[in-house]
Design a protein around this motif. Sequence first.
Motif, short mmCIF file in Angstrom:
data_model
loop_
_atom_site.label_atom_id
_atom_site.label_comp_id
_atom_site.label_asym_id
_atom_site.label_seq_id
_atom_site.Cartn_x
_atom_site.Cartn_y
_atom_site.Cartn_z
N TRP A 1 -16.21 2.72 -7.76
CA TRP A 1 -16.01 3.41 -6.49
C TRP A 1 -17.09 3.06 -5.48
O TRP A 1 -18.27 2.89 -5.81
CB TRP A 1 -16.03 4.92 -6.69
N SER A 2 -16.68 2.93 -4.24
CA SER A 2 -17.60 2.84 -3.11
C SER A 2 -16.89 3.39 -1.89
O SER A 2 -15.65 3.49 -1.86
CB SER A 2 -18.04 1.39 -2.87
N PHE A 3 -17.65 3.73 -0.89
CA PHE A 3 -17.09 4.23 0.36
C PHE A 3 -16.12 3.21 0.95
O PHE A 3 -15.02 3.54 1.41
CB PHE A 3 -18.24 4.51 1.34
N TRP A 4 -16.51 1.93 0.88
CA TRP A 4 -15.70 0.86 1.46
C TRP A 4 -14.43 0.63 0.65
O TRP A 4 -13.40 0.24 1.21
CB TRP A 4 -16.52 -0.42 1.57
N LEU A 5 -14.49 0.86 -0.65
CA LEU A 5 -13.28 0.73 -1.47
C LEU A 5 -12.25 1.78 -1.06
O LEU A 5 -11.05 1.48 -0.99
CB LEU A 5 -13.62 0.86 -2.95
N ASP A 6 -12.68 3.00 -0.79
CA ASP A 6 -11.77 4.04 -0.32
C ASP A 6 -11.12 3.64 1.00
O ASP A 6 -9.91 3.81 1.18
CB ASP A 6 -12.52 5.37 -0.14
N ILE A 7 -11.92 3.11 1.92
CA ILE A 7 -11.38 2.67 3.22
C ILE A 7 -10.35 1.56 3.00
O ILE A 7 -9.27 1.56 3.61
CB ILE A 7 -12.51 2.17 4.14
N LYS A 8 -10.67 0.62 2.12
CA LYS A 8 -9.76 -0.50 1.83
C LYS A 8 -8.44 0.01 1.29
O LYS A 8 -7.36 -0.43 1.71
CB LYS A 8 -10.42 -1.45 0.83
N ILE A 9 -8.50 0.96 0.34
CA ILE A 9 -7.28 1.50 -0.27
C ILE A 9 -6.45 2.25 0.76
O ILE A 9 -5.21 2.18 0.75
CB ILE A 9 -7.63 2.41 -1.46
N MET A 10 -7.10 2.95 1.69
CA MET A 10 -6.36 3.65 2.75
C MET A 10 -5.59 2.66 3.63
O MET A 10 -4.41 2.89 3.95
CB MET A 10 -7.33 4.48 3.61
N PHE A 11 -6.24 1.57 4.00
CA PHE A 11 -5.56 0.56 4.82
C PHE A 11 -4.42 -0.10 4.04
O PHE A 11 -3.34 -0.35 4.60
CB PHE A 11 -6.56 -0.50 5.29
N LEU A 12 -4.64 -0.38 2.75
CA LEU A 12 -3.59 -0.97 1.93
C LEU A 12 -2.41 -0.01 1.77
O LEU A 12 -1.25 -0.44 1.72
CB LEU A 12 -4.14 -1.35 0.56
N THR A 13 -2.71 1.29 1.72
CA THR A 13 -1.64 2.29 1.61
C THR A 13 -0.77 2.29 2.85
O THR A 13 0.47 2.37 2.76
CB THR A 13 -2.26 3.70 1.40
N VAL A 14 -1.40 2.18 4.01
CA VAL A 14 -0.64 2.11 5.26
C VAL A 14 0.23 0.86 5.27
O VAL A 14 1.40 0.90 5.67
CB VAL A 14 -1.60 2.11 6.48
N TRP A 15 -0.33 -0.25 4.77
CA TRP A 15 0.42 -1.50 4.73
C TRP A 15 1.63 -1.38 3.80
O TRP A 15 2.75 -1.82 4.14
CB TRP A 15 -0.48 -2.64 4.28
N VAL A 16 1.44 -0.79 2.62
CA VAL A 16 2.55 -0.59 1.68
C VAL A 16 3.61 0.31 2.29
O VAL A 16 4.81 0.08 2.13
CB VAL A 16 2.02 0.02 0.35
N PHE A 17 3.17 1.34 3.02
CA PHE A 17 4.11 2.25 3.68
C PHE A 17 4.96 1.51 4.72
O PHE A 17 6.17 1.70 4.81
CB PHE A 17 3.34 3.38 4.36
N LEU A 18 4.32 0.62 5.50
CA LEU A 18 5.03 -0.09 6.56
C LEU A 18 6.01 -1.13 6.00
O LEU A 18 7.11 -1.30 6.54
CB LEU A 18 4.01 -0.79 7.48
N LYS A 19 5.63 -1.81 4.92
CA LYS A 19 6.53 -2.86 4.39
C LYS A 19 7.51 -2.32 3.36
O LYS A 19 8.49 -2.97 3.03
CB LYS A 19 5.70 -4.00 3.77
N GLY A 20 7.25 -1.08 2.88
CA GLY A 20 8.14 -0.47 1.91
C GLY A 20 7.75 -0.78 0.49
O GLY A 20 7.33 -1.89 0.18
N ASP A 21 7.88 0.20 -0.38
CA ASP A 21 7.54 0.04 -1.80
C ASP A 21 8.81 0.09 -2.63
O ASP A 21 9.50 1.12 -2.67
CB ASP A 21 6.58 1.18 -2.20
N GLU A 22 9.12 -1.00 -3.33
CA GLU A 22 10.36 -1.07 -4.11
C GLU A 22 10.35 -0.12 -5.30
O GLU A 22 11.39 0.21 -5.87
CB GLU A 22 10.59 -2.51 -4.60
N ASN A 23 9.14 0.34 -5.69
CA ASN A 23 9.03 1.26 -6.82
C ASN A 23 9.05 2.72 -6.39
O ASN A 23 8.88 3.62 -7.22
CB ASN A 23 7.74 0.99 -7.61
N ALA A 24 9.27 2.95 -5.08
CA ALA A 24 9.32 4.32 -4.59
C ALA A 24 10.78 4.82 -4.60
O ALA A 24 11.63 4.25 -3.93
CB ALA A 24 8.76 4.40 -3.17
N TYR A 25 11.03 5.84 -5.41
CA TYR A 25 12.39 6.42 -5.46
C TYR A 25 12.31 7.82 -6.04
O TYR A 25 11.29 8.21 -6.60
CB TYR A 25 13.35 5.57 -6.28
#
Length: 458
Positions: free
Chosen positions: A434-458
């Motif tokens: 864990w690091s502060f920057w890792l949390d920031i990175k995961i938040m940005f990646l989450t937004v990216w996954v949300f925008l492009k769609g997650d095929e495992n989300a159902y």
Amino acid sequence: MKKRETLRLFSDLSFLIVSFYVAAEVSGHGVGRLDGGTIIFLLISWYFSTKATNLYDDLKTVRFVHEFLLLIPNILIQSAVLIIALFILNEHYFGRTFVGLYTVLLIGILAFKKFLSRKLIYTFSKGTNSIKNVLIVGTNEVGMSFYETLKGTPHYGYQVVGFLDQTKPLHLNGMYKGDYKEIERILSNSGVDEVIVALDEANSAQLSNIIRITDKYAVKTRIIPDYLKFNTSRFSVEMFGKYPLITVRTEPLEYFHWRLLKRALDFTLSFIVTVLILSWLLPIIALLIRLDSKGSVFFFQPRLGYNNKVFKCFKFRTMYVDIDNSSFKATGKRDNRVTKIGAFLRKTNLDEVPQVLNVLFGDMSLVGPRPQAIPFYEEYKSFIENLNLRHNVKPGVTGWAQVNGLRGDAIDPIENKKRIMKRFECDLWYIENWSFWLDIKIMFLTVWVFLKGDENAY
């Protein structure tokens, strides 16, 4: 923090203060009565940023170029903090010159200081004739990795003269000196200064005899325990009285200052999201749920959180209320229990939005291992013995496993079990790294996954 690391930190903080005052005077900005608070702000930010980037790792085993590259982002953070402070204090005169000089001085002074420190250590080690001949006992992964470390850091003052092991590895190219029985002959003839013991568990019985022989010839012995069999890369050693204690697994969030920083980030962002987004989004989704099917808007499910404590996890209701709840099972594709609006909410992850309130109340974090439903926890711990390790931190709205495509379950039971174990490995990696920057990175990646769609989300 080790004594050497503390000295390096405080020396850098001293140069930081000097650079601030020099830059202030040379730029024409001057030193005002409020600059004391700015300096404190800069010192605190330096402490946290250097801890996050591991700037003060062992000086001898980190190359100068790597330390310099670690130095740059910390100095850029200093520049950003100074800009923010000047903006808040409304001190714009000579501001750009002040910040520019401060940045240049920090880069020059700290880089020169670190370079000079290394030169002095290297010169001192050469001048005192302290190059030591080392014999490594063990050619396993630990022993070879240690050998590569010594080869890459000649300024450390060690020279490997050979290896001992029960079998002769083909890759040692003349460095193999025989099996363990040869240690006495080698110590009596070759001028070995230190013996590094890197035995695995299968050969640990040889340790007593090796130490007896090294003591006989007054040769210093150092032991590298074989930790690679454990599923972790984080170890620490500390003294408790006269006893060395080895902590098998260390986690950054064990420390109060990191938990405080993470909580500050969670509270700030969850409060902003609640005020600016949830205030209008919740009523809209609530209306759509009520129009789509009868029942409550929210679904409150008991889940396991920090330290295995049960809390109520908030979600939008996505299923019909009159379904058979006699058995607990995961949601699958085209699940007839899911409502029309529920399918949309699940696909877009909007059903998880109310968990921002869990974050605000302190039960969850924005980033962390996803909270498990209790029936799933009982199922998973039957094949993951150390499952409780994921409860050493607060559960998250999103996590490292989720942004790496490991959301949801597979239809095939064997594949599903593999997916669950991969999720656990991701959770464990996140907790240990864990690091502060890792949390920031995961938040940005989450937004990216949300925008492009997650095929495992159902």
